[in-house]
Design a protein around this motif. Sequence first.
Motif, PDB file in Angstrom:
ATOM      1  N   PRO A   1       0.904  -1.184  -0.094  1.00 44.89           N
ATOM      2  CA  PRO A   1       0.082  -0.077  -0.055  1.00 44.89           C
ATOM      3  C   PRO A   1       1.106   1.383  -0.045  1.00 44.89           C
ATOM      4  O   PRO A   1       1.855   1.181   0.548  1.00 44.89           O
ATOM      5  N   VAL A   2       0.384   2.314  -0.421  1.00 42.32           N
ATOM      6  CA  VAL A   2       1.083   3.774  -0.716  1.00 42.32           C
ATOM      7  C   VAL A   2       0.197   4.562  -0.250  1.00 42.32           C
ATOM      8  O   VAL A   2      -1.019   4.585  -0.300  1.00 42.32           O
ATOM      9  N   VAL A   3       0.786   5.915   0.113  1.00 39.41           N
ATOM     10  CA  VAL A   3       0.270   7.089   0.335  1.00 39.41           C
ATOM     11  C   VAL A   3       0.823   8.169  -0.493  1.00 39.41           C
ATOM     12  O   VAL A   3       1.946   8.255  -0.495  1.00 39.41           O
ATOM     13  N   PHE A   4       0.057   9.104  -1.294  1.00 38.79           N
ATOM     14  CA  PHE A   4       0.564  10.427  -1.834  1.00 38.79           C
ATOM     15  C   PHE A   4      -0.500  11.487  -1.822  1.00 38.79           C
ATOM     16  O   PHE A   4      -1.697  11.106  -1.464  1.00 38.79           O
ATOM     17  N   GLU A   5      -0.068  12.413  -2.197  1.00 40.70           N
ATOM     18  CA  GLU A   5      -1.236  13.726  -2.539  1.00 40.70           C
ATOM     19  C   GLU A   5      -1.487  13.712  -3.755  1.00 40.70           C
ATOM     20  O   GLU A   5      -0.743  13.687  -4.620  1.00 40.70           O
ATOM     21  N   TYR A   6      -2.815  14.057  -3.961  1.00 41.95           N
ATOM     22  CA  TYR A   6      -3.370  13.954  -5.141  1.00 41.95           C
ATOM     23  C   TYR A   6      -4.320  15.322  -5.573  1.00 41.95           C
ATOM     24  O   TYR A   6      -5.112  15.589  -4.681  1.00 41.95           O
ATOM     25  N   ARG A   7      -3.955  15.886  -6.722  1.00 41.75           N
ATOM     26  CA  ARG A   7      -4.720  17.085  -7.016  1.00 41.75           C
ATOM     27  C   ARG A   7      -5.692  16.889  -8.007  1.00 41.75           C
ATOM     28  O   ARG A   7      -5.149  16.578  -9.213  1.00 41.75           O
ATOM     29  N   LYS A   8      -7.023  16.944  -7.745  1.00 42.12           N
ATOM     30  CA  LYS A   8      -7.961  16.567  -8.899  1.00 42.12           C
ATOM     31  C   LYS A   8      -7.990  17.901  -9.728  1.00 42.12           C
ATOM     32  O   LYS A   8      -7.769  19.129  -9.309  1.00 42.12           O
ATOM     33  N   ALA A   9      -8.478  17.695 -10.846  1.00 40.81           N
ATOM     34  CA  ALA A   9      -8.671  19.012 -12.011  1.00 40.81           C
ATOM     35  C   ALA A   9      -9.485  19.879 -11.477  1.00 40.81           C
ATOM     36  O   ALA A   9      -9.338  21.130 -11.694  1.00 40.81           O
ATOM     37  N   THR A  10     -10.324  19.634 -10.466  1.00 39.01           N
ATOM     38  CA  THR A  10     -11.463  20.683  -9.995  1.00 39.01           C
ATOM     39  C   THR A  10     -11.139  21.199  -8.710  1.00 39.01           C
ATOM     40  O   THR A  10     -11.820  22.315  -8.020  1.00 39.01           O
TER      41      THR A  10
ATOM     42  N   ILE B   1      -0.080  13.495  -9.292  1.00 36.08           N
ATOM     43  CA  ILE B   1       0.485  13.220  -7.972  1.00 36.08           C
ATOM     44  C   ILE B   1       1.364  14.314  -7.807  1.00 36.08           C
ATOM     45  O   ILE B   1       2.471  14.580  -8.517  1.00 36.08           O
ATOM     46  N   THR B   2       1.471  14.787  -6.289  1.00 41.94           N
ATOM     47  CA  THR B   2       2.413  15.900  -6.135  1.00 41.94           C
ATOM     48  C   THR B   2       3.398  15.165  -4.705  1.00 41.94           C
ATOM     49  O   THR B   2       2.728  14.419  -3.896  1.00 41.94           O
ATOM     50  N   GLY B   3       4.214  15.631  -4.704  1.00 41.18           N
ATOM     51  CA  GLY B   3       5.258  15.151  -3.540  1.00 41.18           C
ATOM     52  C   GLY B   3       5.665  13.778  -3.747  1.00 41.18           C
ATOM     53  O   GLY B   3       5.583  13.271  -4.608  1.00 41.18           O
ATOM     54  N   LYS B   4       6.163  13.049  -2.720  1.00 42.42           N
ATOM     55  CA  LYS B   4       6.517  11.651  -2.763  1.00 42.42           C
ATOM     56  C   LYS B   4       5.369  10.618  -2.524  1.00 42.42           C
ATOM     57  O   LYS B   4       4.513  10.938  -1.861  1.00 42.42           O
ATOM     58  N   VAL B   5       5.739   9.486  -2.900  1.00 45.04           N
ATOM     59  CA  VAL B   5       5.040   8.454  -2.866  1.00 45.04           C
ATOM     60  C   VAL B   5       5.424   7.481  -1.743  1.00 45.04           C
ATOM     61  O   VAL B   5       6.805   7.151  -1.916  1.00 45.04           O
ATOM     62  N   ARG B   6       4.824   7.664  -0.620  1.00 44.93           N
ATOM     63  CA  ARG B   6       5.371   6.650   0.627  1.00 44.93           C
ATOM     64  C   ARG B   6       4.766   5.315   0.685  1.00 44.93           C
ATOM     65  O   ARG B   6       3.472   5.266   0.643  1.00 44.93           O
TER      66      ARG B   6
END
Length: 317
Positions: A160-169, A210-215
């Motif tokens: 499993p991973v955690v990341f920051e995600y920015r939707k288009a809206t 996806i922004t930042g690092k994938v942890r």
Amino acid sequence: MAIAKAERLMNLALCLLGTRRPLSKRELRESIEAYLEAGSDDSFNRMFERDKDDLRELGLVIETVENLDGEVGYLARRDSNRLPPITLDAEEAAALGLAAKVWQQARLAGAASGALQKLRAAGLPEGVDPYEPHGALEPRIPVHEAAFEPLMLACRDRRPVVFEYRKATAARPEPRHVEPWALECWRGHWYLACFDRDRGAERVFRLSRITGKVRTRGTRFTAPVPDVVTVRETVASWAGETADRSALIRLRTGAGYPLRAKATSVRELGDGWDELEIPYGHGLDAWLVEFGPDVVVLQPAELRADVVDRLRAVAKG
């Protein structure tokens, strides 16, 4: 230094393949000159562990055996390290060569090259060059997203991973906790199919958002992995590939060639604008936003409103 390491690895491989019983680290150190020259036990242990991992990475099957006295020994059985006969015709070798040349990402390029070297050593016909060009076009799969490699490894290792995600809206990214299943490239963009733990459902994410690092997280998957992961079909439906409606847009002359290729009708309006009728499905608003001021939505009203909302979100940053 590279020659010395190669010689050391070769000597270790010969020792492990040539023995009929497991050899302890002490016996291996006494048998290989480079290990005798190690300054201390710690230095030897680090060198030996690295060499053992390198040989396993190269494909050598090394067994770890504990005897009755509790001493650990190592050996590489010949029957475990013997490949069956490899028979490849020219077309099969050419296909392998093309596959090896597709990847531009460094980790995959090295793995593909190493695989072909192993096939050559196992008996790939000398008259066949898998790297020989077979046409004017040379395949490439670009990988620009920093999230690709950690997600590829997480898919392979089922982590499993955690990341920051920015939707288009959305103006700001949001955290996502997912169980990655598969990566796929569609129309020049990479997408991840996964199980979203927070939403308890299957989701597809575009890697460029996806922004930042994938942890990674040290836990196991909580949801079963489907036998077939349809990334391409899911993304295609979001992008309106299965649309059963039509939208009417104005498009600046000389712009938006992908939209023109999908249009069912085109009419010149003059003053530098054309009117197009295009298939309308889920996700079309996100695609139209990418063309910026070159596109104006005329109909339907809900599509126009969705495009305006997305543009406002982008303007807010």
